[in-house]
Design a protein around this motif. Sequence first.
Motif, PDB file in Angstrom:
ATOM      1  N   ALA A 364       0.831  -1.207   0.000  1.00  0.00           N
ATOM      2  CA  ALA A 364       0.000   0.000   0.000  1.00  0.00           C
ATOM      3  C   ALA A 364       0.860   1.249   0.000  1.00  0.00           C
ATOM      4  N   ARG A 365       1.978   1.207   0.703  1.00  0.00           N
ATOM      5  CA  ARG A 365       2.905   2.355   0.735  1.00  0.00           C
ATOM      6  C   ARG A 365       3.374   2.724  -0.673  1.00  0.00           C
ATOM      7  N   PHE A 366       3.522   1.726  -1.535  1.00  0.00           N
ATOM      8  CA  PHE A 366       4.002   1.973  -2.895  1.00  0.00           C
ATOM      9  C   PHE A 366       2.869   1.998  -3.916  1.00  0.00           C
ATOM     10  N   GLY A 367       1.633   1.928  -3.452  1.00  0.00           N
ATOM     11  CA  GLY A 367       0.494   2.036  -4.341  1.00  0.00           C
ATOM     12  C   GLY A 367       0.327   0.871  -5.292  1.00  0.00           C
ATOM     13  N   ILE A 368       0.724  -0.325  -4.840  1.00  0.00           N
ATOM     14  CA  ILE A 368       0.634  -1.513  -5.683  1.00  0.00           C
ATOM     15  C   ILE A 368      -0.070  -2.622  -4.898  1.00  0.00           C
ATOM     16  N   THR A 369      -0.523  -3.644  -5.612  1.00  0.00           N
ATOM     17  CA  THR A 369      -1.157  -4.786  -4.939  1.00  0.00           C
ATOM     18  C   THR A 369      -0.174  -5.923  -4.716  1.00  0.00           C
ATOM     19  N   GLY A 370       0.943  -5.895  -5.425  1.00  0.00           N
ATOM     20  CA  GLY A 370       1.925  -6.955  -5.268  1.00  0.00           C
ATOM     21  C   GLY A 370       3.056  -6.811  -6.261  1.00  0.00           C
ATOM     22  N   THR A 371       4.024  -7.715  -6.140  1.00  0.00           N
ATOM     23  CA  THR A 371       5.162  -7.735  -7.050  1.00  0.00           C
ATOM     24  C   THR A 371       5.440  -9.180  -7.453  1.00  0.00           C
ATOM     25  N   THR A 372       6.363  -9.322  -8.378  1.00  0.00           N
ATOM     26  CA  THR A 372       6.960 -10.630  -8.654  1.00  0.00           C
ATOM     27  C   THR A 372       8.294 -10.654  -7.918  1.00  0.00           C
ATOM     28  N   ARG A 373       8.551 -11.732  -7.200  1.00  0.00           N
ATOM     29  CA  ARG A 373       9.763 -11.793  -6.372  1.00  0.00           C
ATOM     30  C   ARG A 373      10.577 -13.033  -6.698  1.00  0.00           C
ATOM     31  N   ALA A 374      11.842 -12.814  -7.021  1.00  0.00           N
ATOM     32  CA  ALA A 374      12.808 -13.903  -7.135  1.00  0.00           C
ATOM     33  C   ALA A 374      13.671 -13.877  -5.879  1.00  0.00           C
ATOM     34  N   SER A 375      13.877 -15.036  -5.283  1.00  0.00           N
ATOM     35  CA  SER A 375      14.698 -15.097  -4.071  1.00  0.00           C
ATOM     36  C   SER A 375      15.667 -16.268  -4.174  1.00  0.00           C
ATOM     37  N   PHE A 376      16.808 -16.155  -3.516  1.00  0.00           N
ATOM     38  CA  PHE A 376      17.987 -16.936  -3.879  1.00  0.00           C
ATOM     39  C   PHE A 376      18.515 -17.792  -2.728  1.00  0.00           C
ATOM     40  N   ALA A 377      19.166 -18.897  -3.104  1.00  0.00           N
ATOM     41  CA  ALA A 377      19.686 -19.844  -2.118  1.00  0.00           C
ATOM     42  C   ALA A 377      21.001 -20.426  -2.623  1.00  0.00           C
ATOM     43  N   ILE A 378      21.594 -21.274  -1.800  1.00  0.00           N
ATOM     44  CA  ILE A 378      22.920 -21.809  -2.119  1.00  0.00           C
ATOM     45  C   ILE A 378      22.932 -22.656  -3.381  1.00  0.00           C
ATOM     46  N   TYR A 379      21.787 -23.274  -3.727  1.00  0.00           N
ATOM     47  CA  TYR A 379      21.768 -24.173  -4.880  1.00  0.00           C
ATOM     48  C   TYR A 379      21.475 -23.454  -6.188  1.00  0.00           C
ATOM     49  N   ASN A 380      21.184 -22.155  -6.137  1.00  0.00           N
ATOM     50  CA  ASN A 380      20.964 -21.418  -7.380  1.00  0.00           C
ATOM     51  C   ASN A 380      22.282 -21.119  -8.075  1.00  0.00           C
ATOM     52  N   THR A 381      22.213 -21.011  -9.391  1.00  0.00           N
ATOM     53  CA  THR A 381      23.406 -20.835 -10.207  1.00  0.00           C
ATOM     54  C   THR A 381      23.216 -19.661 -11.168  1.00  0.00           C
ATOM     55  N   MET A 382      24.301 -19.270 -11.811  1.00  0.00           N
ATOM     56  CA  MET A 382      24.211 -18.211 -12.812  1.00  0.00           C
ATOM     57  C   MET A 382      23.365 -18.651 -13.998  1.00  0.00           C
ATOM     58  N   GLU A 383      23.331 -19.949 -14.261  1.00  0.00           N
ATOM     59  CA  GLU A 383      22.451 -20.448 -15.318  1.00  0.00           C
ATOM     60  C   GLU A 383      20.989 -20.204 -14.942  1.00  0.00           C
ATOM     61  N   ASP A 384      20.656 -20.367 -13.662  1.00  0.00           N
ATOM     62  CA  ASP A 384      19.301 -20.074 -13.195  1.00  0.00           C
ATOM     63  C   ASP A 384      18.944 -18.612 -13.452  1.00  0.00           C
ATOM     64  N   ILE A 385      19.899 -17.733 -13.215  1.00  0.00           N
ATOM     65  CA  ILE A 385      19.660 -16.298 -13.420  1.00  0.00           C
ATOM     66  C   ILE A 385      19.427 -16.003 -14.895  1.00  0.00           C
ATOM     67  N   GLU A 386      20.200 -16.638 -15.751  1.00  0.00           N
ATOM     68  CA  GLU A 386      20.020 -16.463 -17.200  1.00  0.00           C
ATOM     69  C   GLU A 386      18.638 -16.956 -17.634  1.00  0.00           C
ATOM     70  N   LEU A 387      18.224 -18.096 -17.099  1.00  0.00           N
ATOM     71  CA  LEU A 387      16.910 -18.644 -17.441  1.00  0.00           C
ATOM     72  C   LEU A 387      15.790 -17.752 -16.910  1.00  0.00           C
ATOM     73  N   LEU A 388      15.977 -17.178 -15.726  1.00  0.00           N
ATOM     74  CA  LEU A 388      15.000 -16.226 -15.192  1.00  0.00           C
ATOM     75  C   LEU A 388      14.862 -15.038 -16.127  1.00  0.00           C
ATOM     76  N   GLY A 389      15.981 -14.440 -16.497  1.00  0.00           N
ATOM     77  CA  GLY A 389      15.945 -13.280 -17.383  1.00  0.00           C
ATOM     78  C   GLY A 389      15.262 -13.589 -18.698  1.00  0.00           C
ATOM     79  N   ASN A 390      15.589 -14.735 -19.269  1.00  0.00           N
ATOM     80  CA  ASN A 390      14.991 -15.115 -20.555  1.00  0.00           C
ATOM     81  C   ASN A 390      13.485 -15.340 -20.418  1.00  0.00           C
ATOM     82  N   ALA A 391      13.080 -15.985 -19.324  1.00  0.00           N
ATOM     83  CA  ALA A 391      11.658 -16.268 -19.123  1.00  0.00           C
ATOM     84  C   ALA A 391      10.863 -14.989 -18.907  1.00  0.00           C
ATOM     85  N   VAL A 392      11.405 -14.066 -18.096  1.00  0.00           N
ATOM     86  CA  VAL A 392      10.696 -12.814 -17.839  1.00  0.00           C
ATOM     87  C   VAL A 392      10.604 -11.988 -19.123  1.00  0.00           C
TER      88      VAL A 392
END
Length: 400
Positions: A364-392
């Motif tokens: 509400a502070r930002f005048g939105i109902t929600g966002t898309t959130r990516a969150s990261f862990a030890i098993y994520n890789t740079m390939e995962d980031i590339e696939l995220l970017g391509n998918a988005v």
Amino acid sequence: MLPTSIKSDFPILSETVNGKQIVYLDNAATTHNPTQVLEVSRNYYEKLNSNIHRGTHHLARAATNAHEQARMTVAKHLNAASLDEIIFTSGTTDSINLVANILTVSPGDEILISTLEHHSNIVPWQMLAERYGAKISVIPCDEDGVLDQDAFRALLSNKTKILAVGWISNAFGTVNPVREMISAARENGTLTLIDAAQAVPHMTIDVQSLGADFVAFSGHKIYAPTGIGILWGKLELLQQLPPWRGGGEMIKQVSFEGTTYNDPPFKYEAGTPNIEGGIALAAAIDYVNEIGMDEIHAHEQALIEAAATALQDIPGVRLFGPSERVGALSFAIEGVHHYDLGTLIDQMGVAVRTGHHCCQPLMARFGITGTTRASFAIYNTMEDIELLGNAVRKASSMLR
């Protein structure tokens, strides 16, 4: 960067979605369990399963020993001054509710929280305030999702009895200056609770140097099962404050004329606990410590910075939160609903979270109902980031 072979420790990450191996980027909601933790859970039920503390037979003694050894592991990980400061709960929400139900305030007292808080660190304090006629005060944040420290100091007064604030925002990845805030609260005579749910998987926590009165976190944020969590509290406070739930284990003596309560931590652990969960949490802590918290932090920071760079290049993308984030990266695309975006990239095998992330006041502070959130862990890789970017990028072009 950590070796990509870490991903093989997590069986669920070999699953496929629409023929594609899953890219799991919803770790702020829950992390997965490595084989090392799954084996400990299985071993408990196959070789130890029994109720603890009150039995004299072999299984009861073995289960009790394993459970209390788990408490020692957690205490060491947090650098607690005493084992008696470690209370097993069902998670961060349960831990915060416990504290909010053993503290008392007076009419006109103030409980200070922040705009960034998860609902679990808002609603229990509202309930406490309603019971006693106290007031909730809120620390605002700026356009970068950073708490206004001048406003915080102005709000801190002799009426402020409790400061409850998250260390890291689950929605925006903002890292709050909790050490400085705790110090200011302590000088003011204000009790402090830190929601460390999002901090525990990403950084080392030393409760003795931190200076807070209470710290809460959940096991499922740090590669343990759901339904297990920790409340750390200063021993002198736990000794003084009343219990919350009544029943077995939290008593010394019961009669119809009255009951005497057990000492901490058992005073706050009524009933049969999640024994397997506590033992598995200790295994998860051993797992991350073997890798190294500093190494984990550096790895995840490289991932989140790479993700921010990849998403910024997509037309219409807005990133939320400060440039220096930990754990989570929230974004929106102009003209695209976050739910539609999340649904479409899920079909491409990429798992993210959409919605208000249990932070409706922040949205509400930002005048939105929600966002898309990516969150990261030890098993994520740079390939995962590339696939995220391509998918988005692909989903955005289809939806706009």
